[in-house]
Design a protein around this motif. Structure first.
Motif, PDB file in Angstrom:
ATOM      1  N   GLY A 225      25.187 -33.896 -21.135  1.00  0.00           N
ATOM      2  CA  GLY A 225      25.463 -33.044 -19.767  1.00  0.00           C
ATOM      3  C   GLY A 225      26.945 -33.433 -19.057  1.00  0.00           C
ATOM      4  N   LEU A 226      27.639 -32.850 -19.363  1.00  0.00           N
ATOM      5  CA  LEU A 226      29.244 -33.326 -19.272  1.00  0.00           C
ATOM      6  C   LEU A 226      30.019 -32.056 -18.936  1.00  0.00           C
ATOM      7  CD1 LEU A 226      29.784 -35.361 -22.664  1.00  0.00           C
ATOM      8  CD2 LEU A 226      29.371 -36.459 -20.301  1.00  0.00           C
ATOM      9  N   ALA A 227      31.268 -32.368 -18.296  1.00  0.00           N
ATOM     10  CA  ALA A 227      32.051 -31.077 -18.175  1.00  0.00           C
ATOM     11  C   ALA A 227      32.958 -30.970 -19.308  1.00  0.00           C
ATOM     12  CB  ALA A 227      33.044 -31.297 -16.627  1.00  0.00           C
ATOM     13  N   GLY A 228      33.255 -32.049 -20.002  1.00  0.00           N
ATOM     14  CA  GLY A 228      34.056 -31.793 -21.141  1.00  0.00           C
ATOM     15  C   GLY A 228      34.000 -33.165 -22.066  1.00  0.00           C
ATOM     16  N   SER A 229      34.619 -33.309 -23.309  1.00  0.00           N
ATOM     17  CA  SER A 229      34.495 -34.486 -23.934  1.00  0.00           C
ATOM     18  C   SER A 229      35.592 -34.317 -24.862  1.00  0.00           C
ATOM     19  CB  SER A 229      33.073 -34.396 -24.640  1.00  0.00           C
ATOM     20  OG  SER A 229      33.204 -35.428 -25.811  1.00  0.00           O
ATOM     21  N   PRO A 230      36.165 -35.627 -25.303  1.00  0.00           N
ATOM     22  CA  PRO A 230      37.306 -35.505 -26.288  1.00  0.00           C
ATOM     23  C   PRO A 230      36.758 -34.974 -27.725  1.00  0.00           C
ATOM     24  CG  PRO A 230      37.238 -37.722 -25.226  1.00  0.00           C
ATOM     25  CD  PRO A 230      36.149 -36.758 -24.717  1.00  0.00           C
ATOM     26  N   GLU A 264      32.052 -19.418 -16.845  1.00  0.00           N
ATOM     27  CA  GLU A 264      31.575 -19.086 -15.526  1.00  0.00           C
ATOM     28  C   GLU A 264      30.991 -20.298 -14.751  1.00  0.00           C
ATOM     29  OE1 GLU A 264      29.110 -15.554 -15.236  1.00  0.00           O
ATOM     30  OE2 GLU A 264      31.031 -14.277 -15.388  1.00  0.00           O
ATOM     31  N   GLN A 265      30.870 -21.235 -15.846  1.00  0.00           N
ATOM     32  CA  GLN A 265      30.088 -22.663 -15.454  1.00  0.00           C
ATOM     33  C   GLN A 265      31.104 -23.883 -15.527  1.00  0.00           C
ATOM     34  OE1 GLN A 265      26.956 -22.680 -14.106  1.00  0.00           O
ATOM     35  NE2 GLN A 265      26.532 -20.546 -14.814  1.00  0.00           N
ATOM     36  N   SER A 266      30.973 -24.745 -14.477  1.00  0.00           N
ATOM     37  CA  SER A 266      31.977 -25.988 -14.582  1.00  0.00           C
ATOM     38  C   SER A 266      31.368 -27.066 -15.028  1.00  0.00           C
ATOM     39  CB  SER A 266      32.411 -26.258 -13.112  1.00  0.00           C
ATOM     40  OG  SER A 266      31.324 -26.286 -12.264  1.00  0.00           O
ATOM     41  N   LEU A 267      30.205 -27.228 -15.743  1.00  0.00           N
ATOM     42  CA  LEU A 267      29.228 -28.350 -16.089  1.00  0.00           C
ATOM     43  C   LEU A 267      28.795 -27.858 -17.374  1.00  0.00           C
ATOM     44  CD1 LEU A 267      28.245 -30.211 -13.091  1.00  0.00           C
ATOM     45  CD2 LEU A 267      29.969 -31.016 -14.578  1.00  0.00           C
ATOM     46  N   GLY A 268      28.423 -28.644 -18.177  1.00  0.00           N
ATOM     47  CA  GLY A 268      27.675 -28.394 -19.354  1.00  0.00           C
ATOM     48  C   GLY A 268      27.918 -27.383 -20.544  1.00  0.00           C
ATOM     49  N   ALA A 269      27.239 -27.448 -21.531  1.00  0.00           N
ATOM     50  CA  ALA A 269      27.261 -26.314 -22.497  1.00  0.00           C
ATOM     51  C   ALA A 269      26.035 -26.050 -23.348  1.00  0.00           C
ATOM     52  CB  ALA A 269      28.163 -27.095 -23.615  1.00  0.00           C
ATOM     53  N   ASP A 270      26.055 -24.921 -23.977  1.00  0.00           N
ATOM     54  CA  ASP A 270      24.659 -24.570 -24.465  1.00  0.00           C
ATOM     55  C   ASP A 270      24.999 -24.797 -26.134  1.00  0.00           C
ATOM     56  OD1 ASP A 270      23.291 -23.857 -22.247  1.00  0.00           O
ATOM     57  OD2 ASP A 270      24.514 -22.080 -22.239  1.00  0.00           O
ATOM     58  N   LEU A 271      23.654 -25.139 -26.674  1.00  0.00           N
ATOM     59  CA  LEU A 271      23.686 -25.148 -28.249  1.00  0.00           C
ATOM     60  C   LEU A 271      23.498 -23.916 -28.730  1.00  0.00           C
ATOM     61  CD1 LEU A 271      23.393 -26.914 -30.790  1.00  0.00           C
ATOM     62  CD2 LEU A 271      21.032 -27.043 -30.346  1.00  0.00           C
ATOM     63  N   VAL A 272      24.392 -23.494 -29.868  1.00  0.00           N
ATOM     64  CA  VAL A 272      24.309 -22.154 -30.340  1.00  0.00           C
ATOM     65  C   VAL A 272      24.005 -22.234 -31.919  1.00  0.00           C
ATOM     66  CG1 VAL A 272      25.643 -21.019 -28.538  1.00  0.00           C
ATOM     67  CG2 VAL A 272      26.727 -21.888 -30.751  1.00  0.00           C
ATOM     68  N   ALA A 273      24.384 -23.346 -32.502  1.00  0.00           N
ATOM     69  CA  ALA A 273      24.090 -23.425 -33.951  1.00  0.00           C
ATOM     70  C   ALA A 273      23.835 -24.905 -34.189  1.00  0.00           C
ATOM     71  CB  ALA A 273      25.101 -22.613 -35.066  1.00  0.00           C
TER      72      ALA A 273
END
Length: 431
Positions: A225-230, A264-273
């Motif tokens: 649960g991050l906004a971004g990551s290196p 459209e979101q400023s936090l997190g990301a979804d797993l797609v594969a």
């Protein structure tokens, strides 16, 4: 805005407020706006455009006999607009600061490995079948990309660019080949020279929204649960959202999995594969991981329609406490004093039993309370110096002193003051 006002007809002062920009408005307007009011707003927007002013905030008080004071608050580099509200905005006390979730780094996952479906050989065969004659990147070019990003690219991503470089270093590549490559992979593909890390700070929505959100990563989460990551290496898009290879997965994820970063979101990301191989072969994950921080226990609302006691909200993981409108006995903050992670407090005017209890919250970075509550803190010299941003919540009181209070707060941090223009006049009695 005063045309349909009932306050002056009842011999009470009438107050209106809002903000108007060249492209939109945020007005505390009762009911639907009249054609006359819409015309007035459009005239102001044209005037702002002519004057090169992006936005102006205003508040006015009209006495029953028509005497009126209008306050115009000019744009300031230390004020972030609070869109959707007629309030002054957010005072940025620490220049260049961001809410804590946008500064959070990924947790290390030493045991993270590629998914069983990651198959560089199958991926290469598939891509070469789909892209006969494509020109790939050299090992030197791939090494240069790794050096620029500061990461070691997973083997699947290296295979992709060994098959097709998409664009050369001079960006004068074959656009038709780039389109074919995008079709072959399943997204608008970036060139090797344009791989990038998803920057958390770029996704910061501003303090007004950012301070109210919290994120967490559960033990069964595939994506942190991050906004971004290196380690979120963006390699393509769907025309708006970004696809990235995830090198810093959650405990239940896989090294090199593919995630989608929603614009459209400023936090997190979804797993797609689970792997780039799966992504290219269309073996996508159907579930979408919930990520909205305001639904987590770390962000809690108290008041009418929410929790009804501060005690019910208090727990060690609490980061954001929002006290909404409340018609009962004002709340004491004693139950949340000493909580290690509490960083945001917002409270509607009149909901705090003792505003001085705010000074006992030693980790606050954002505080939004009413003008009278701020007055108590300022007079006692008790404004928390840990704050990075602050806001003054306006309800029914006179708006005009708010700028003076804001400038007192800004002065504690030696920040530039807000400029206010006052105009007085007479609108005559109500018609």
């Amino acid at each position: 805005m005063l045309a349909d006002d009932t306050d002056r007809r009842a011999a009470r002062p009438a107050r209106v407020a809002g903000r108007i920009s060249q492209y939109g408005t945020s007005l505390a307007y009762r009911g639907s706006m009249s054609p006359t009011s819409r015309t007035a707003v459009e005239d102001i927007q044209r005037a702002l455009a002519r004057g090169g002013v992006q936005e102006i905030a205003f508040s006015a008080e009209t006495q029953p006999d028509g005497r009126t004071t209008l306050s115009l608050v000019w744009p300031s580099p230390v004020v972030e607009p609070a869109f959707g509200y007629p309030d002054l905005g957010v005072l940025v006390l620490a220049e260049g600061s961001f809410a804590e979730p946008w500064l959070r780094h990924p947790d290390p996952v030493p045991g993270a490995v590629p998914a069983p479906t990651a198959d560089p050989e199958l991926l290469e065969r598939t891509l070469r079948e789909r892209l006969p004659g494509a020109v790939g990147a050299t090992e030197e070019e791939i090494a240069a990309a790794e050096a620029r990003l500061g990461v070691t690219l997973p083997e699947e991503l290296k295979v992709l660019y060994r098959v097709t470089r998409v664009y050369g270093d001079d960006d004068n590549g074959d656009f038709e080949e780039a389109n074919r490559a995008s079709d072959a992979v399943g997204c608008e593909l970036s060139g090797l020279g344009h791989l990038y890390s998803i920057d958390a700070e770029v996704r910061h929505p501003g303090w007004d929204h950012g301070a109210r959100h919290a994120v967490s990563t559960g033990p069964d989460a595939a994506v942190q649960g991050l906004a971004g990551s290196p380690g979120w290496i963006g390699f393509g898009s769907n025309g708006g959202d970004e696809f990235a290879v995830d090198l810093t997965p959650g405990a239940a994820g896989h090294y090199g999995q593919i995630i989608l970063v929603d614009h459209e979101q400023s936090l997190g990301a979804d797993l797609v594969a689970d792997s780039l191989t799966d992504f290219v072969l269309g073996r996508l994950r159907e579930e979408v991981r919930g990520r909205r921080g305001d639904k987590l226990p770390a962000a809690v609302e108290v008041g009418t329609g929410c929790l009804e006691t501060i005690q019910a909200a208090a727990h060690p993981a609490l980061e954001v406490l929002s006290i909404r409108a409340w018609h009962g006995t004002p709340f004491s903050l004693a139950p949340v004093v000493g909580l290690p992670r509490l960083r945001t407090l917002t409270a509607m005017p009149g909901t705090l039993a003792d505003p001085l209890e705010v000074a006992e919250l030693t980790g606050l970075e954002f505080l939004e309370i009413g003008a009278q509550e701020w007055r108590v803190l300022l007079d006692a010299g008790a404004v928390p110096r840990t704050l990075k941003a602050a806001a003054i919540k306006v309800r029914d009181e006179n708006h005009l002193p708010v700028v003076a209070i804001a400038n007192e707060i800004l002065g504690l941090w030696d920040r530039p003051k807000i400029t206010q223009t006052l105009i007085t006049g007479d609108l005559g009695p109500p018609t």
